[in-house]
Design a protein around this motif. Structure first.
Motif, mmCIF file in Angstrom:
data_model
loop_
_atom_site.group_PDB
_atom_site.id
_atom_site.type_symbol
_atom_site.label_atom_id
_atom_site.label_comp_id
_atom_site.label_asym_id
_atom_site.label_seq_id
_atom_site.Cartn_x
_atom_site.Cartn_y
_atom_site.Cartn_z
ATOM 1 N N HIS A 198 0.870 -1.048 -0.008
ATOM 2 C CA HIS A 198 -0.031 -0.060 0.107
ATOM 3 C C HIS A 198 0.847 1.308 -0.118
ATOM 4 O O HIS A 198 0.511 2.156 -0.476
ATOM 5 C CB HIS A 198 -0.934 -0.083 1.057
ATOM 6 C CG HIS A 198 -1.756 1.303 1.506
ATOM 7 N ND1 HIS A 198 -2.661 1.506 0.535
ATOM 8 C CD2 HIS A 198 -1.737 2.356 2.210
ATOM 9 C CE1 HIS A 198 -3.551 2.381 0.956
ATOM 10 N NE2 HIS A 198 -2.869 3.064 1.903
ATOM 11 N N MET A 199 2.146 1.252 0.740
ATOM 12 C CA MET A 199 2.766 2.436 0.716
ATOM 13 C C MET A 199 4.059 2.353 -0.257
ATOM 14 O O MET A 199 4.981 2.994 0.038
ATOM 15 C CB MET A 199 3.309 2.689 2.167
ATOM 16 C CG MET A 199 1.962 2.924 3.098
ATOM 17 S SD MET A 199 2.573 3.011 4.894
ATOM 18 C CE MET A 199 2.972 1.293 5.171
ATOM 19 N N MET A 200 4.134 1.548 -0.881
ATOM 20 C CA MET A 200 5.268 1.394 -1.797
ATOM 21 C C MET A 200 5.804 2.560 -2.601
ATOM 22 O O MET A 200 6.985 2.988 -3.053
ATOM 23 C CB MET A 200 4.946 0.220 -2.793
ATOM 24 C CG MET A 200 6.288 -0.190 -3.781
ATOM 25 S SD MET A 200 5.859 -1.644 -4.904
ATOM 26 C CE MET A 200 5.450 -2.850 -3.718
ATOM 27 N N LEU A 201 4.838 3.494 -3.074
ATOM 28 C CA LEU A 201 5.135 4.722 -3.772
ATOM 29 C C LEU A 201 5.585 6.112 -2.953
ATOM 30 O O LEU A 201 5.679 6.913 -3.376
ATOM 31 C CB LEU A 201 4.063 4.872 -4.691
ATOM 32 C CG LEU A 201 3.796 3.940 -5.839
ATOM 33 C CD1 LEU A 201 2.702 4.390 -6.740
ATOM 34 C CD2 LEU A 201 5.052 3.624 -6.832
ATOM 35 N N CYS A 202 5.367 5.675 -1.461
ATOM 36 C CA CYS A 202 5.677 6.753 -0.634
ATOM 37 C C CYS A 202 7.167 7.027 -0.631
ATOM 38 O O CYS A 202 8.118 6.347 -0.963
ATOM 39 C CB CYS A 202 5.289 6.340 0.768
ATOM 40 S SG CYS A 202 3.629 6.160 1.230
ATOM 41 N N SER A 259 13.786 -11.009 4.391
ATOM 42 C CA SER A 259 12.682 -11.665 4.160
ATOM 43 C C SER A 259 12.804 -12.272 2.685
ATOM 44 O O SER A 259 13.052 -11.559 1.798
ATOM 45 C CB SER A 259 11.415 -10.817 4.657
ATOM 46 O OG SER A 259 10.162 -11.352 4.099
ATOM 47 N N SER A 260 11.819 -13.194 2.551
ATOM 48 C CA SER A 260 11.803 -13.729 1.111
ATOM 49 C C SER A 260 10.260 -13.106 0.589
ATOM 50 O O SER A 260 10.041 -13.411 -0.607
ATOM 51 C CB SER A 260 11.526 -15.375 1.135
ATOM 52 O OG SER A 260 10.554 -15.520 1.928
ATOM 53 N N ASN A 261 9.958 -12.518 1.375
ATOM 54 C CA ASN A 261 8.492 -11.458 0.802
ATOM 55 C C ASN A 261 8.865 -10.135 0.550
ATOM 56 O O ASN A 261 10.225 -9.653 0.338
ATOM 57 C CB ASN A 261 7.663 -11.713 2.063
ATOM 58 C CG ASN A 261 7.178 -13.007 2.207
ATOM 59 O OD1 ASN A 261 7.680 -13.858 2.615
ATOM 60 N ND2 ASN A 261 5.641 -13.216 2.118
ATOM 61 N N MET A 262 7.974 -9.365 0.307
ATOM 62 C CA MET A 262 8.423 -7.758 -0.222
ATOM 63 C C MET A 262 9.130 -7.352 0.932
ATOM 64 O O MET A 262 9.089 -7.521 2.076
ATOM 65 C CB MET A 262 7.053 -7.065 -0.207
ATOM 66 C CG MET A 262 6.118 -7.676 -1.393
ATOM 67 S SD MET A 262 4.587 -6.722 -1.453
ATOM 68 C CE MET A 262 5.325 -5.130 -2.036
ATOM 69 N N ARG A 263 10.308 -6.379 0.519
ATOM 70 C CA ARG A 263 11.075 -5.635 1.450
ATOM 71 C C ARG A 263 11.107 -4.249 1.069
ATOM 72 O O ARG A 263 10.904 -3.681 -0.186
ATOM 73 C CB ARG A 263 12.620 -6.284 1.239
ATOM 74 C CG ARG A 263 12.585 -7.602 1.682
ATOM 75 C CD ARG A 263 14.065 -8.043 1.949
ATOM 76 N NE ARG A 263 14.767 -8.018 0.556
ATOM 77 C CZ ARG A 263 15.043 -8.999 -0.042
ATOM 78 N NH1 ARG A 263 14.217 -10.335 0.091
ATOM 79 N NH2 ARG A 263 15.772 -8.907 -1.260
ATOM 80 N N TRP A 264 11.247 -3.353 2.039
ATOM 81 C CA TRP A 264 11.205 -1.874 1.744
ATOM 82 C C TRP A 264 12.536 -1.495 1.573
ATOM 83 O O TRP A 264 13.605 -1.709 2.331
ATOM 84 C CB TRP A 264 10.792 -1.152 3.229
ATOM 85 C CG TRP A 264 10.675 0.260 2.821
ATOM 86 C CD1 TRP A 264 11.592 1.305 3.503
ATOM 87 C CD2 TRP A 264 9.589 0.920 2.317
ATOM 88 N NE1 TRP A 264 11.219 2.624 3.173
ATOM 89 C CE2 TRP A 264 9.887 2.268 2.526
ATOM 90 C CE3 TRP A 264 8.205 0.668 1.995
ATOM 91 C CZ2 TRP A 264 9.071 3.356 2.220
ATOM 92 C CZ3 TRP A 264 7.301 1.814 1.667
ATOM 93 C CH2 TRP A 264 7.867 2.990 1.897
#
Length: 367
Positions: A198-202, A259-264
């Motif tokens: 949800h906040m990926m484009l922040c 993490s093997s999932n999404m990372r910031w």
């Protein structure tokens, strides 16, 4: 300790081993409830200690001796606290022993024991019975809160999103904001994926853990793993290997693997105050090891000893720090972690409905 009196030496070798090792055996029903409700909010989740203690009579004097000996043989910060503020555990024994007699009530005995444990200055040290729960909270009581529910409601509004126990939204300057109040409250991998997506484009992300007293250490590790792309040494820990105050294993590495999932991948500010303790303190320790993370606010409250449990002859439960943990420079974090920027909420900002610490983080992330 080479200069122990003969009396203290005898206290350390007296008795027969008999204590149970399972938490369900060592905690009575009420004590378990107290630990779950009160302690669980501020502790790492850890099984009861597998320690064998000494047999003492079920009398005020016997219970006092048992408590002193449990701590003497298994508490993990004696050397550190002797260096920091001159803790003398044998002196503590002599100070409180004279207050114990077999005519005293349970309430009086509990008060003496609680006062004795307070000498350790450790929020992970507690005594519990059906009537009371001892605690040491001065690590946060004598400091400004530096967090306000009134201000947080202004930033979160009423239409924030909820993923597990995360509350989050995008602020009007395109900065993502996450509020996480307790590591005792679960956050799954799917929750983290949804929040990050949800906040990926922040332009940046604020993680506000002010007032977070701790909880489950695996949750702290799970969240931290979203902010590194490589395996990172974030600290060290030791285990007791004997009954002596200095009997410890070699330092063992603590690592956070990506993490093997999404990372910031962008900048992050973690907001702290003195109420950040235990697993939340560990989370700050982890995050400070990542190059894109900045810690803002007040020094954390600390709490760097994994707690174990035991019981006294009368059934009272006692918990204590048993395994010390250190930062990546091998320094203790028992008394807290300093922020990168020490910022407090000031009166003028508060009157205008502004959180000084959040605003500082927003400016830093939009540079």
């Amino acid at each position: 300790m080479n200069n122990l009196s003969e009396q203290n030496r005898q206290r350390r070798t007296h008795g027969k081993k008999h204590y149970p090792t399972n938490a369900r055996n060592i905690l009575g029903q009420t004590a378990r409830i107290l630990f779950a409700v009160i302690v669980g909010a501020v502790m790492f989740t850890l099984p009861a200690s597998c320690v064998d203690e000494e047999e003492f009579s079920n009398s005020p004097q016997g219970n006092f001796e048992a408590l002193w000996k449990i701590i003497d043989e298994h508490y993990c910060f004696f050397d550190y606290k002797k260096e920091e503020y001159g803790l003398d555990w044998d002196g503590v024994y002599n100070k409180y022993k004279v207050r114990v007699n077999d005519r005293m009530t349970n309430e009086q005995l509990f008060e003496v024991m609680a006062d004795m444990l307070g000498e350790l200055r450790d929020g992970h040290v507690n005594l519990a019975n059906s009537a009371d729960f001892s605690r040491y909270w001065k690590w946060q009581e004598d400091y400004p809160a530096n967090v306000s529910d009134t201000l947080l409601r202004r930033y979160l509004g009423t239409d924030y999103k909820i993923a597990g126990s995360l509350k989050y939204r995008i602020l009007d300057d395109n900065i993502g904001y996450i509020r996480y109040e307790s590591f005792s409250n679960g956050v799954g991998e799917g929750n983290l994926d949804d929040a990050i997506s949800h906040m990926m484009l922040c332009n940046g992300l604020i993680i506000d853990i002010r007032g977070n007293g701790g909880g489950t250490l695996t949750t702290a590790e799970r969240i931290a793993a979203r902010f590194t792309n490589e395996s990172v040494i974030v600290g060290y820990m030791q285990h007791k290997t004997g009954t002596g105050h200095s009997d410890f294993s070699k330092m063992e590495e603590q690592r956070i693997n990506p993490s093997s999932n999404m990372r910031w991948q962008k900048g992050v500010c973690v907001l702290t105050n003195r109420q950040v303790y235990s697993a939340a303190n560990e989370f700050v320790k982890y995050m400070k090891c990542f190059p894109n993370v900045t810690v803002i606010g007040d020094r954390t409250g600390g709490g760097a000893g994994l707690p174990f449990s035991s019981q006294l002859p009368n059934g009272w439960a006692v918990r204590f720090s048993a395994c010390p943990m250190y930062d990546r420079d091998r320094k203790p974090t028992e008394f807290g972690i300093s922020p990168d920027y020490n910022v407090s909420i000031n009166d003028s900002d508060f009157k205008r409905g502004r959180d000084t610490i959040i605003e500082f983080a927003r400016r830093l992330l939009t540079r």
